[in-house]
Scaffold this motif. Structure first.
Motif, PDB file in Angstrom:
ATOM      1  N   UNK A   1      -3.470   1.466  -7.113  1.00  0.00           N
ATOM      2  CA  UNK A   1      -4.755   2.139  -7.285  1.00  0.00           C
ATOM      3  C   UNK A   1      -4.702   3.649  -7.151  1.00  0.00           C
ATOM      4  N   UNK A   2      -3.591   4.213  -6.757  1.00  0.00           N
ATOM      5  CA  UNK A   2      -3.482   5.658  -6.596  1.00  0.00           C
ATOM      6  C   UNK A   2      -2.307   6.137  -7.423  1.00  0.00           C
ATOM      7  N   UNK A   3      -2.565   7.046  -8.342  1.00  0.00           N
ATOM      8  CA  UNK A   3      -1.499   7.569  -9.190  1.00  0.00           C
ATOM      9  C   UNK A   3      -0.831   8.761  -8.509  1.00  0.00           C
ATOM     10  N   UNK A   4       0.457   8.637  -8.301  1.00  0.00           N
ATOM     11  CA  UNK A   4       1.234   9.726  -7.720  1.00  0.00           C
ATOM     12  C   UNK A   4       1.490  10.748  -8.818  1.00  0.00           C
ATOM     13  N   UNK A   5       1.206  12.010  -8.522  1.00  0.00           N
ATOM     14  CA  UNK A   5       1.399  13.073  -9.502  1.00  0.00           C
ATOM     15  C   UNK A   5       2.787  13.680  -9.424  1.00  0.00           C
TER      16      UNK A   5
ATOM     17  N   UNK B   1     -10.299   4.922   1.889  1.00  0.00           N
ATOM     18  CA  UNK B   1      -9.075   4.464   2.527  1.00  0.00           C
ATOM     19  C   UNK B   1      -9.247   3.041   3.056  1.00  0.00           C
ATOM     20  N   UNK B   2      -8.189   2.246   2.991  1.00  0.00           N
ATOM     21  CA  UNK B   2      -8.257   0.842   3.395  1.00  0.00           C
ATOM     22  C   UNK B   2      -8.453   0.637   4.893  1.00  0.00           C
ATOM     23  N   UNK B   3      -8.333   1.685   5.694  1.00  0.00           N
ATOM     24  CA  UNK B   3      -8.614   1.537   7.122  1.00  0.00           C
ATOM     25  C   UNK B   3     -10.109   1.658   7.421  1.00  0.00           C
TER      26      UNK B   3
ATOM     27  N   UNK C   1       0.841  -1.194   0.000  1.00  0.00           N
ATOM     28  CA  UNK C   1       0.000   0.000   0.000  1.00  0.00           C
ATOM     29  C   UNK C   1       0.877   1.245   0.000  1.00  0.00           C
ATOM     30  N   UNK C   2       0.231   2.388  -0.137  1.00  0.00           N
ATOM     31  CA  UNK C   2       0.885   3.682   0.033  1.00  0.00           C
ATOM     32  C   UNK C   2      -0.072   4.587   0.764  1.00  0.00           C
ATOM     33  N   UNK C   3       0.464   5.656   1.342  1.00  0.00           N
ATOM     34  CA  UNK C   3      -0.353   6.680   1.972  1.00  0.00           C
ATOM     35  C   UNK C   3      -0.241   7.963   1.168  1.00  0.00           C
TER      36      UNK C   3
ATOM     37  N   UNK D   1      -4.690   8.950   3.768  1.00  0.00           N
ATOM     38  CA  UNK D   1      -5.482   7.956   3.052  1.00  0.00           C
ATOM     39  C   UNK D   1      -4.568   6.813   2.635  1.00  0.00           C
ATOM     40  N   UNK D   2      -5.018   5.583   2.870  1.00  0.00           N
ATOM     41  CA  UNK D   2      -4.239   4.383   2.597  1.00  0.00           C
ATOM     42  C   UNK D   2      -4.863   3.668   1.392  1.00  0.00           C
ATOM     43  N   UNK D   3      -4.070   3.456   0.353  1.00  0.00           N
ATOM     44  CA  UNK D   3      -4.551   2.862  -0.889  1.00  0.00           C
ATOM     45  C   UNK D   3      -3.658   1.691  -1.312  1.00  0.00           C
TER      46      UNK D   3
END
Length: 118
Positions: free
Chosen positions: A50-54, A97-99, A29-31, A44-46
């Protein structure tokens, strides 16, 4: 290119325990530190894919074994003189978020660092 401000984030033992549970269920995962009006202190935990870092996101560092923590550049400018600690408290996580649904949620706490003279 993502700016790197490594060393600006840490995690409490409780947050690392919840993080390990989430990774066991979802894989890496990443935050991303939320900048929204309602969840401003909620990281937010993804799932990593699934989350694109800009290109304007800033890498604050990693927690746990290798979980990256990012923040948007505009919010980083406001918080750049703080050290952030990912903690866990009772409650529900952010909607995406996964939590969410675990009756515990991540919370970002901050400590003001020494501000260098101008």
């Amino acid at each position: 290119m993502v700016r790197d401000a490594s060393g600006k984030v840490s995690a409490t033992p409780g947050a690392l325990t919840l993080l390990a549970e989430i990774i066991a269920d979802h894989g890496p995962v990443l935050f991303h530190q939320s900048g929204g009006c309602c969840d401003g202190s909620s990281p937010m935990c993804y799932p990593r894919g699934d989350f694109l870092i800009g290109e304007h996101d800033v890498l604050l560092g990693t927690i746990g074994e290798d979980t990256p923590v990012y923040i948007g550049a505009a919010q980083f400018e406001v918080w750049k003189h703080t050290d952030l600690t990912i903690d866990v408290v009772p409650g529900r996580g952010g909607m995406f978020s996964l939590d969410n649904g675990r009756e515990r949620r991540f919370l970002t706490r901050s400590t003001l660092c020494e501000v260098p003279p101008a």
